[in-house]
Design an enzyme around this catalytic site. Structure first.
Site: not given
Length: 389
Positions: A91, A344, A374
């Site tokens: 991410c 996402h 995160c």
């Protein structure tokens, strides 16, 4: 050291993976499109002067393999003389691309860089990432040399975080409704349209809006959804979790001196960034040490920051992050919604978050912002941004 400025930033809409607008679209084509858009709408930017392209990709395999950054640059029309590098930090992949470009400019290695990222979960999720590929030292707790659960499903880590911090299913669903409502208002106000560049599919369909927002979401409807990991607590559902996405985003970063020399108007300054790591089992809390490290280094407090964009992997992770850091959900956090509503694509989201801070500070006439995420596997990243008039 040279000041690092953001000159422009754009993204595609975020398609819903496996059933959305970009199901048949390669991520390198999306990436080439956003960079081509940046080049065309910023005529001061001679493609030949770009020092390097840094591109985030969380799943650099199959159609996103072979150093996909190079294909993205060539598809965008960059000269063959402009190099390119693919970065993978789940991410935090696009965050890492922006961070590396900022470091290179600050070090004097070059004056202008392109940075961003993209992913197609539709085309690449699960390909080359099977359990058979996992190192047993991160899987078998019975081994004497077992280390930790580096491969743990992020849904399970969210349940663990909710356990540790006492977050209820109701609280998680309420935050998801808040994210959807803020996203809906931002869309109605035309906010996200300022970030998105349209993409035309081969059949002529123009994609210029995110697939996933559900403005009719209610706590009552979310309460009816089944849990993803009922054996771990049953709080995490598809409704209080981000939607997997397909998309790309990019930005132009340069030294302030170079920007002035070509008459470009900077939108923001990158003041600094930070990375952090923690136990993979609670990876959702990675933003906490990253933000603390970043603010401590700059002598700032949370109250000094006007706008926080904290990535919404899960409600379970955003709620304790705000509580631990002291972020005011009503006045500082994600005013235009977040990934629970928007979606996402892990390789792209870092650039989307930084761009959202840049656009958000200008839209709200504010000064300082932080983008944070995160990272799967137990990491966190944060970037400090200053709006420029």
């Amino acid at each position: 050291m040279p000041d690092v400025v953001v000159l422009d930033a754009v993204r595609t809409a975020i398609g819903k993976s496996f059933r959305g607008s970009f199901v048949g679209t390669r991520s390198d084509d999306l990436g080439g499109h956003v960079i081509d858009t940046l080049l065309r709408r910023n005529p001061y930017l001679d493609p030949a002067v770009v020092t390097d392209l840094y591109w985030g990709c969380s799943l650099p395999d199959h159609s996103q393999g072979y150093n996909v950054a190079r294909q993205v640059g060539l598809l965008a029309g960059l000269p063959e003389t402009v190099p390119a590098l693919t970065l993978s930090r789940s991410c935090g992949s696009a965050f890492s691309a922006i961070r590396m470009a900022a470091h290179a400019i600050a070090a004097g290695d070059g004056a202008v860089y392109l940075a961003g990222g993209g992913d197609s979960f539709t085309m690449c999720l699960g390909k080359g990432f099977s359990q058979a590929d996992h190192n047993p030292r991160f899987v078998d707790e019975g081994r004497p040399d077992f280390i930790n659960h580096a491969y743990m499903e992020v849904f399970d880590t969210a349940e663990i975080v909710a356990d540790v911090h006492g977050i209820t299913r109701r609280e998680m669903d309420e935050f998801a409704v808040l994210s959807q409502a803020r996203t809906a208002k931002a869309i109605a106000d035309g906010y996200h349209a300022a970030e998105i560049v349209a993409y035309q599919l081969p059949d002529g369909t123009v994609v210029d809006a995110d697939d996933s927002p559900r403005p009719d979401t209610t706590v009552e409807r979310l309460a009816e959804l089944r849990a993803i990991s009922p054996e771990r607590g049953g709080r995490v559902t598809a409704g209080n979790t981000c939607v997997a996405g397909d998309a790309a985003a990019a930005m132009v970063l340069a030294s302030a001196e170079w920007a002035s020399s070509v008459g470009a108007t900077p939108q923001a300054r990158i003041l600094g960034s930070a990375v952090a790591a923690l136990a993979p089992e609670v990876m959702g809390l990675g933003s906490i040490p990253a933000v603390r490290s970043l603010l401590d280094r700059h002598g700032l407090r949370v109250s000094d920051i006007d706008l926080f964009e904290v990535h919404e992997n899960f409600s379970a992770q955003v709620i304790p992050t705000c509580r631990e850091l002291g972020i005011d959900v009503d006045t500082q956090l994600n005013p235009h919604g977040g990934a629970i509503a928007l979606g996402h694509p892990p390789g792209m989201s870092g650039c989307r978050l930084v761009s959202t801070v840049v656009h958000g500070l200008r839209a709200r006439n504010q000064h300082l912002g932080v983008a944070a995420t995160c990272v799967a596997g137990g990491q966190g990243m944060a970037v400090l941004i200053e709006r420029l008039d």
